[in-house]
Design an enzyme around this catalytic site. Structure first.
Site: not given
Ligand code: SDX
Length: 430
Positions: A267, A308, A365
């Site tokens: 997050h 996201h 971010d």
């Molecule tokens: C913020 O919710 C909000 O509005 C949050 C926010 C706000 O203003 O409050 O926008 C702020 O928190 C932005 C997000 C910051 N976090 C990161 O940058 C961390 C890296 N991102 C990931 O951890 C992830 O993308 C999330 C947590 C942001 C979203 O996760 P989801 O929606 O639960 O998606 P997921 O984990 O189920 O991913 C879907 C697929 C997966 O692969 P499969 O299992 O389908 O094969 O995409 C892949 C994930 O492995 N994936 C990534 C990835 N993010 C998702 N693979 C590599 N790198 C990544 N960053």
């Protein structure tokens, strides 16, 4: 709001249930499943609440497919270009853009509440010098209730709005005090003759031995970042604030819980993790190796700042921040090789099928740390900056919930543990 009909039929009993469709302002359809347990005897299962609306809200609208973000109906691009953080704070709190008189009065109210009880500074001095500032923030903000116990009647709307303004006004003061404690500097008191962002930068970086002139470029860049981070509908930390608020807990406890939720690297902690990731990648020549790691399911490495839950398009805030990076670095006369590295990382990732198919784009971010770094903000303070801005969203959403009949938040579960069994005496256990 419900005018469409969706039916669920339980074939085992032949019972059919009409699930009313609730249409949001923008026509987004949502099934009202409240009657499901009592009618068909079923609960729903949705870990991470990816498909579940926990509330109705009039504050922020996001269209993840189109990359749209609006605060109270105003597009983030227009607010970023023409508004200020204090004006956006008024908009999020009250729902309308202020008149000049209202804005000046609101600004004066925030200015009036910038100081914290001196005992809080003793609290902060008790932390180890290298304590993470988010740990300090969570503790100190939660303790604010100890200083305002006489104005915490949550049934009293005047106490609620006062608590909200106090937190918006005091977060920068507390954040700067945490940073100064780490630096071994004396407490920096707010200069109320300065505006919100100038005042914060002065509290952060002024030292008694010298005069400190706040850079207008830095203050303007910070104001933009605060606008972009102010609210984002039901993200993890805001949902936490609402859940804690649904128990009737005081707003300081709610915001302290929000700070803790924001800290996670999935997050708000991602802005700090992005800089650490870019630092680890080090050179553009290493980018393909790290992109490969991010795609490898057996490798826990993820591209921080990418992906996201809602945006399956470019995060509109990332677009704005990326453009601002160039302006700020240029106006401050700074060059940051990390910017080139970030741009190359984005280019390679967005050409890769894995990221394209999973719709993983840079989020808020990914570039924000480049600007914070250019302003002299240390990496460990990046998520604190996010918390300063998001406090406005947290308290706005908390106020909205307080003004709406709300049941205590209490999700169900799918129980996967052992069936009933009898207790066995110690000597009879193998
Ligand atoms: C913020 O919710 C909000 O509005 C949050 C926010 C706000 O203003 O409050 O926008 C702020 O928190 C932005 C997000 C910051 N976090 C990161 O940058 C961390 C890296 N991102 C990931 O951890 C992830 O993308 C999330 C947590 C942001 C979203 O996760 P989801 O929606 O639960 O998606 P997921 O984990 O189920 O991913 C879907 C697929 C997966 O692969 P499969 O299992 O389908 O094969 O995409 C892949 C994930 O492995 N994936 C990534 C990835 N993010 C998702 N693979 C590599 N790198 C990544 N960053």
């Amino acid at each position: 709001m419900a005018d469409k009909k969706v039916y669920v039929t339980d074939e085992s009993s032949g019972t059919q249930l009409n699930l009313p469709v609730i249409l949001g302002t923008e026509g987004e359809p949502t099934l009202d499943i409240k009657a499901l347990p009592s009618t068909l005897g079923y609960f729903t299962y949705d870990p991470g609440f990816a498909a579940t609306a926990a509330c109705t809200s009039k504050i922020t609208f996001i269209d993840g497919g189109k990359g749209i973000l609006r605060y109270r109906g105003y597009p983030i691009e227009q607010l970023a270009e023409r508004s200020t953080f204090v004006e956006v704070s008024y908009l999020l709190l009250y729902g309308e853009l202020p008149t000049e008189t209202q804005l000046n009065h609101f600004r004066d109210e925030l200015t009036y509440h910038t100081m914290v009880n001196e005992q809080l500074n003793h609290f902060i001095s008790g932390f180890h010098y290298d304590a993470h500032p988010m740990a300090m923030m969570a503790g100190v903000v939660g303790s604010l209730a100890a200083f305002y116990h006489n104005r915490l009647d949550m049934e009293n709307p005047e106490h609620r709005i006062l608590s909200a303004k106090r937190m918006i006004a005091k977060m920068p003061t507390i954040a700067a005090a945490c940073y100064r404690h780490h630096m071994g500097w004396p407490v920096g008191y707010p200069q109320n003759s300065l505006r919100f962002c100038e005042r914060f930068l002065h509290m952060m970086f002024s030292v008694p031995a010298e005069t400190y002139e706040v850079s207008e470029v830095a203050a303007k860049a910070l104001d933009l970042l605060f606008i972009l981070h102010a609210d984002h509908e039901q993200n993890a930390s805001t949902s936490t604030v609402r859940l804690v608020g649904s128990t009737g807990a005081n707003p300081y406890a709610c915001v302290a819980a929000g700070i803790s939720a924001l800290w996670g690297p999935a997050h708000g902690g991602a802005n700090e993790a992005v800089l650490e990731m870019l630092d680890e990648i080090g050179d553009i020549s290493n980018v393909p190796k790290y992109v490969k790691r991010a795609k490898d399911k057996s490798d826990p490495f993820r591209l921080m700042g990418f992906g996201h839950r809602v945006y399956k398009n470019y995060d509109p805030r990332a677009t704005i921040i990326r453009a601002a990076c160039y302006e700020v670095l240029d106006e401050l006369g700074k060059d940051d090789p990390m910017m080139d590295l970030a741009m190359e990382l984005e280019r390679i990732a967005l050409e890769d099928d894995y990221f394209v198919e999973k719709k993983l784009y840079p989020n808020v971010d990914f570039y924000s740390g480049i600007i914070y770094k250019a302003l002299g903000i240390p990496v460990s303070m990046f998520t604190v900056m996010f918390a300063i801005a998001r406090t406005v969203g947290w308290v706005s959403q908390w106020l909205e919930q307080c003004e709406t009949p709300t049941k205590i938040g209490r999700p169900r579960q799918v129980y996967a543990g052992p069936v009933e069994r009898r207790y066995r005496a110690l000597h009879r256990r193998s």
